[in-house]
Design a protein around this motif. Structure first.
Motif, mmCIF file in Angstrom:
data_model
loop_
_atom_site.group_PDB
_atom_site.id
_atom_site.type_symbol
_atom_site.label_atom_id
_atom_site.label_comp_id
_atom_site.label_asym_id
_atom_site.label_seq_id
_atom_site.Cartn_x
_atom_site.Cartn_y
_atom_site.Cartn_z
ATOM 1 N N LEU A 1 0.822 -1.202 0.000
ATOM 2 C CA LEU A 1 0.000 0.000 0.000
ATOM 3 C C LEU A 1 0.862 1.259 0.000
ATOM 4 N N ALA A 2 2.042 1.154 0.570
ATOM 5 C CA ALA A 2 2.930 2.317 0.645
ATOM 6 C C ALA A 2 3.390 2.783 -0.730
ATOM 7 N N SER A 3 3.220 1.950 -1.752
ATOM 8 C CA SER A 3 3.667 2.320 -3.100
ATOM 9 C C SER A 3 2.685 3.237 -3.807
ATOM 10 N N LEU A 4 1.505 3.473 -3.229
ATOM 11 C CA LEU A 4 0.486 4.305 -3.875
ATOM 12 C C LEU A 4 0.815 5.782 -3.738
ATOM 13 N N TRP B 1 -11.045 1.065 3.708
ATOM 14 C CA TRP B 1 -11.036 1.481 5.108
ATOM 15 C C TRP B 1 -12.372 2.125 5.481
ATOM 16 N N ASP B 2 -12.665 2.155 6.776
ATOM 17 C CA ASP B 2 -13.823 2.887 7.261
ATOM 18 C C ASP B 2 -13.673 4.359 6.872
ATOM 19 N N ALA B 3 -14.768 4.946 6.353
ATOM 20 C CA ALA B 3 -14.807 6.359 5.933
ATOM 21 C C ALA B 3 -13.950 6.627 4.697
ATOM 22 N N ALA B 4 -13.653 5.586 3.918
ATOM 23 C CA ALA B 4 -12.836 5.777 2.710
ATOM 24 C C ALA B 4 -13.635 6.347 1.548
ATOM 25 N N GLY B 5 -14.972 6.309 1.616
ATOM 26 C CA GLY B 5 -15.787 6.867 0.540
ATOM 27 C C GLY B 5 -16.511 5.840 -0.299
ATOM 28 N N LYS B 6 -16.637 4.623 0.195
ATOM 29 C CA LYS B 6 -17.327 3.582 -0.570
ATOM 30 C C LYS B 6 -18.791 3.953 -0.801
ATOM 31 N N GLY B 7 -19.476 4.355 0.259
ATOM 32 C CA GLY B 7 -20.894 4.682 0.149
ATOM 33 C C GLY B 7 -21.165 5.848 -0.786
ATOM 34 N N GLY B 8 -20.333 6.877 -0.720
ATOM 35 C CA GLY B 8 -20.517 8.032 -1.602
ATOM 36 C C GLY B 8 -20.346 7.678 -3.061
ATOM 37 N N THR B 9 -19.383 6.826 -3.355
ATOM 38 C CA THR B 9 -19.170 6.389 -4.739
ATOM 39 C C THR B 9 -20.340 5.547 -5.228
ATOM 40 N N HIS C 1 -8.312 3.287 -0.618
ATOM 41 C CA HIS C 1 -7.269 3.421 0.400
ATOM 42 C C HIS C 1 -7.115 4.877 0.828
ATOM 43 N N ILE C 2 -7.125 5.110 2.151
ATOM 44 C CA ILE C 2 -6.855 6.427 2.716
ATOM 45 C C ILE C 2 -5.799 6.285 3.803
ATOM 46 N N THR C 3 -5.202 7.392 4.192
ATOM 47 C CA THR C 3 -4.194 7.386 5.247
ATOM 48 C C THR C 3 -4.878 7.460 6.613
ATOM 49 N N PRO C 4 -4.185 7.050 7.680
ATOM 50 C CA PRO C 4 -4.779 7.155 9.027
ATOM 51 C C PRO C 4 -5.157 8.589 9.384
ATOM 52 N N VAL D 1 -6.714 -0.802 -6.649
ATOM 53 C CA VAL D 1 -6.509 -0.118 -5.382
ATOM 54 C C VAL D 1 -6.448 1.377 -5.663
ATOM 55 N N VAL D 2 -7.452 2.106 -5.186
ATOM 56 C CA VAL D 2 -7.649 3.508 -5.562
ATOM 57 C C VAL D 2 -7.269 4.424 -4.409
ATOM 58 N N PRO D 3 -6.306 5.327 -4.587
ATOM 59 C CA PRO D 3 -6.026 6.331 -3.555
ATOM 60 C C PRO D 3 -7.252 7.221 -3.361
ATOM 61 N N ALA D 4 -7.713 7.355 -2.113
ATOM 62 C CA ALA D 4 -9.000 8.018 -1.875
ATOM 63 C C ALA D 4 -8.923 9.148 -0.858
ATOM 64 N N ASN D 5 -7.741 9.728 -0.640
ATOM 65 C CA ASN D 5 -7.662 10.880 0.256
ATOM 66 C C ASN D 5 -8.476 12.059 -0.275
ATOM 67 N N ASP D 6 -8.572 12.185 -1.590
ATOM 68 C CA ASP D 6 -9.450 13.174 -2.219
ATOM 69 C C ASP D 6 -10.712 12.427 -2.670
ATOM 70 N N LYS D 7 -11.841 12.685 -2.012
ATOM 71 C CA LYS D 7 -13.067 11.930 -2.289
ATOM 72 C C LYS D 7 -13.519 12.072 -3.732
ATOM 73 N N LYS D 8 -13.518 13.281 -4.233
ATOM 74 C CA LYS D 8 -14.035 13.512 -5.585
ATOM 75 C C LYS D 8 -13.158 12.822 -6.619
ATOM 76 N N ARG D 9 -11.855 12.900 -6.447
ATOM 77 C CA ARG D 9 -10.935 12.232 -7.372
ATOM 78 C C ARG D 9 -11.158 10.712 -7.331
ATOM 79 N N ALA D 10 -11.337 10.179 -6.139
ATOM 80 C CA ALA D 10 -11.543 8.734 -6.004
ATOM 81 C C ALA D 10 -12.844 8.293 -6.677
ATOM 82 N N ARG D 11 -13.902 9.105 -6.550
ATOM 83 C CA ARG D 11 -15.168 8.743 -7.202
ATOM 84 C C ARG D 11 -15.011 8.664 -8.712
ATOM 85 N N ILE D 12 -14.331 9.652 -9.273
ATOM 86 C CA ILE D 12 -14.125 9.650 -10.728
ATOM 87 C C ILE D 12 -13.268 8.468 -11.143
ATOM 88 N N ASP D 13 -12.225 8.182 -10.373
ATOM 89 C CA ASP D 13 -11.360 7.044 -10.694
ATOM 90 C C ASP D 13 -12.144 5.736 -10.651
#
Length: 333
Positions: free
Chosen positions: A41-44, A87-95, A191-194, A248-260
């Motif tokens: 995961l650290a490679s993302l 992860w919890d609160a990663a944005g699955k439901g919003g997507t 995937h989001i950071t702690p 495996v989608v980087p999701a720290n930015d919710k909007k970017r993750a949804r589009i991805d």
């Protein structure tokens, strides 16, 4: 290209060999060969963002494409399974909500997966997922899935070690059965950071409309972050195949993750599928002609447009009624 990391594996299609004896042909079966056993995961790259205007523009186009895909599936009988983990609160439901907005519920179903009930605990863990698989023409989304066996059940000690270790091969076989039967399988891990997760927890705590999402387990699970990281990395290494790869989608930015995510989903669902408008069958066309008193000339233009594969029919069809005269515009999309 979406900012996602796809751990893939080569899938070799076994070819039927000519039998020396007569008999029915042997069906082709997918043989899975795993690769990328060093995924981390650290490679993302977690720094990707998207502008608000670009987000809404791309979202609109992707939702429109989802509508076209669903209409094509309902006509062709194709089916698909979309798996969301993360992860919890990663944005699955919003997507998932942005995906569901565009689709007709008659051919689309979301399955939120929680802890199994006692009835299912007495049976094989895959049992409860069989009846949730999509019918012909359907798309089923799993908000968490059978991967709970190698994630939460492994980390929390809810499954014996021999059971979750055996589950990797069982899951690969399960997904191979679906694929060989014609069902597409798309798998995404958000995937989001702690630090980002903690910030979202704070937002949920402050917002009365989102507070219901926050639970005691959400905070407790943060203490097992490293264990969940190890379980996630093993999951990707052991269950990512060419036919059903992990994205495996980087999701720290919710909007970017949804589009991805939606880009990955639409690309996979639309592959080798005709997204053109489906023809209106002759019986329906004739009944419409009588009931709506359609102009024969405009109706002929509609038939020609369908035959040529046009996605829009700009012609105006005059509808004659005893009470009024109106113009009805016929459009496919």
């Amino acid at each position: 290209h979406p900012a996602s990391w796809q751990a893939s594996a080569r899938v070799v299609q076994s070819r039927n060999k000519k039998s020396k004896t007569r008999g029915p042909p042997v069906a082709k079966r997918t043989r899975i060969v795993l690769r990328h056993k060093t995924f981390r995961l650290a490679s993302l790259d977690m720094g990707g963002t998207i502008k608000k205007a670009d987000y809404f523009s791309k979202l609109k186009k992707l939702q429109f494409k989802l509508q076209r895909i669903q209409q094509a599936y309902l006509f062709s009988g194709d089916s698909a399974v979309v798996v969301f983990e993360g992860w919890d609160a990663a944005g699955k439901g919003g997507t998932i909500r942005r995906m569901a907005w565009a689709l007709d519920p008659r051919g689309f179903k979301v399955w939120p997966i929680a802890a199994p009930r006692p009835y299912h605990q007495e049976r094989h863990y895959l049992y409860r997922f069989w009846e949730r698989l999509p019918p012909n023409g359907g798309i089923s989304v799993f908000d968490r899935s059978w991967y709970g066996r190698v994630l939460v059940e492994r980390v929390e000690g809810l499954a014996a070690e021999r059971d979750w270790r055996r589950a990797y091969d069982e899951i690969n076989e399960f997904e191979r059965l679906l694929i060989d039967d014609g069902t597409r399988v798309i798998k995404l891990f958000l995937h989001i950071t702690p630090e980002e997760q903690l910030r979202r927890f704070k937002d949920r705590l402050r917002d009365p409309m989102k507070r219901w999402k926050l639970t005691y387990e959400d905070f407790r699970n943060r203490g097992n972050w490293r264990d969940y990281e190890a379980a996630t990395e093993d999951m990707v290494r052991r269950t990512s195949t060419d036919a059903a790869p992990w994205h495996v989608v980087p999701a720290n930015d919710k909007k970017r993750a949804r589009i991805d995510c939606l880009t990955i989903i639409t690309k996979a669902l639309a592959r080798q599928v005709d997204l053109g408008p489906q023809p209106l069958d002759e019986r329906t066309r004739e009944q419409a002609k009588v009931a709506l008193r359609l102009d024969p000339k405009a109706l002929a233009e509609l038939v020609d447009a369908q035959a040529s594969g046009q996605t829009k029919f700009p012609g105006l069809v005059r509808v004659r009624s005893a009470k009024c005269r109106t113009r009805l515009q016929i459009g496919f999309w």
